[in-house]
Design an enzyme around this catalytic site. Structure first.
Site, PDB file in Angstrom:
ATOM      1  N   ALA A  12      55.240 -12.336  27.588  1.00  0.00           N
ATOM      2  CA  ALA A  12      56.293 -11.352  27.306  1.00  0.00           C
ATOM      3  C   ALA A  12      57.288 -11.801  26.251  1.00  0.00           C
ATOM      4  O   ALA A  12      58.056 -10.983  25.742  1.00  0.00           O
ATOM      5  CB  ALA A  12      57.044 -11.001  28.595  1.00  0.00           C
ATOM      6  N   LEU A  16      54.132  -8.934  20.517  1.00  0.00           N
ATOM      7  CA  LEU A  16      53.507  -7.799  21.194  1.00  0.00           C
ATOM      8  C   LEU A  16      53.911  -7.753  22.661  1.00  0.00           C
ATOM      9  O   LEU A  16      54.222  -6.683  23.197  1.00  0.00           O
ATOM     10  CB  LEU A  16      51.986  -7.879  21.072  1.00  0.00           C
ATOM     11  N   LYS A 133      37.111 -14.638  23.049  1.00  0.00           N
ATOM     12  CA  LYS A 133      37.288 -13.263  23.535  1.00  0.00           C
ATOM     13  C   LYS A 133      36.006 -12.728  24.173  1.00  0.00           C
ATOM     14  O   LYS A 133      36.048 -12.075  25.224  1.00  0.00           O
ATOM     15  CB  LYS A 133      37.717 -12.353  22.389  1.00  0.00           C
ATOM     16  N   ARG A 137      35.396 -11.587  28.062  1.00  0.00           N
ATOM     17  CA  ARG A 137      34.848 -10.264  28.392  1.00  0.00           C
ATOM     18  C   ARG A 137      33.680 -10.381  29.369  1.00  0.00           C
ATOM     19  O   ARG A 137      33.619  -9.669  30.373  1.00  0.00           O
ATOM     20  CB  ARG A 137      34.370  -9.555  27.130  1.00  0.00           C
TER      21      ARG A 137
END
Length: 307
Positions: A12, A16, A133, A137
């Protein structure tokens, strides 16, 4: 009215992640943010955390390396959103394990927010950047964890300010390099708009176990189109220098990783067309169609700030 999902945001204090946390609060979701002790020692991060806490976010001490703190945080929420940098994608492995064991998460949005790693056509050039990534996934899917992957391609702050000119920080005003034939189209989306779309997708069943793509109409352009738009804004024509695909590939291979990443991303987007060569309907859902009420900052509007 249906109760809003409780959301945990990891990352956070990032650019983004900060927008994601702001929108979860704005949209009425009970919002939890995972905080490392080191974040409190960084003045910029501490300021963001103070703002989010004042706005209603609930800080939870923990990290992606601490299984106990992760489990304690995950058990308090319905949705987990991770927005750590792409190069740290594999740091989500323990988080995936915790989400699986908790059994309470109805949607996990992992750290994606870029080009679809399953659609990339230059994987051999930049294996290390996308491998994490794709591994995460496959792990999510193997564990049967409900997910949504967010693919916005490129943030507006990357490549667009230079008109995809390696090494430049601002748009050129004399000459410009055109890679390939200059017709492959790339997609640029402002990070705050990506965050808004992501939070809209949290409780949307249409995004469950789907890849959500962002291709706003005013955000999809080739280099040729970008140059023409820029020339119109500054009132002058630029000298065009054409670099064939083979020459760009040679430059990439002659450079070392990660110094050649900028050229690799240019090759991917503006030569191979990795952002736009496939139809969204065949492999996912279109965020601009799902959420027509959202207004996306256009490429033209962003270039106006650079004139």
């Amino acid at each position: 009215m249906e109760e809003k999902s409780k959301v945990l945001i990891i990352g956070a204090t990032g650019r983004l992640g900060y927008h994601l946390a702001q929108f979860t609060l704005q949209f009425g979701h009970p919002t939890y943010i995972l905080i490392r002790d080191s974040s409190l020692n960084d003045p910029n991060k501490a300021q963001k955390l103070n703002f989010l806490s004042t706005a209603g976010a609930i800080p939870l001490k923990g990290s992606l390396e601490d299984e106990n703190s992760l489990m304690e945080a995950v058990k308090q929420v319905d949705v987990v959103i991770c927005s750590i940098p792409s190069k740290q994608a594999l740091d989500q492995k323990l988080l995936v394990k915790v989400i699986k064991e908790s059994g309470c998460i109805k949607k996990f949005i992992p750290s994606e927010f870029g080009v679809d790693p399953d659609k990339i056509q230059i994987y051999n050039l930049v294996h290390r950047f996308y491998a994490g990534k794709t591994e995460i996934r496959r792990l999510i899917e193997a564990e049967g964890i409900p997910y949504t992957y967010i693919c916005c391609n490129l943030f507006m702050g990357y490549l667009l300010p230079s008109l995809a000119q390696p090494g430049l920080k601002a748009p050129p005003r004399d000459k410009v390099t055109i890679f390939g034939d200059g017709n492959a189209k790339a997609v640029f989306v402002k990070d705050v708009d990506v965050a808004a779309c992501t939070i809209n997708a949290i409780d949307d069943p249409r995004t469950l176990n789907k890849t959500l793509y962002l291709r706003p109409q005013g955000n999809v352009y080739s280099i040729n189109e970008l140059v023409a738009m820029w020339e119109n804004k500054i009132g002058r024509e630029l000298e065009n220098v054409h670099v064939p695909e083979e020459e760009l590939l040679l430059k990439i291979k002659e450079s070392s990783y990660p110094d050649n990443l900028e050229m690799i991303f240019i090759y991917s987007a503006f030569v191979k067309g990795d952002h736009t060569y496939f139809d969204i309907d065949e492999c996912g859902v279109d965020g601009t169609e799902l959420y027509p009420h959202l207004k996306f900052t256009t490429v033209s509007e962003h270039l106006d700030t650079l004139v």
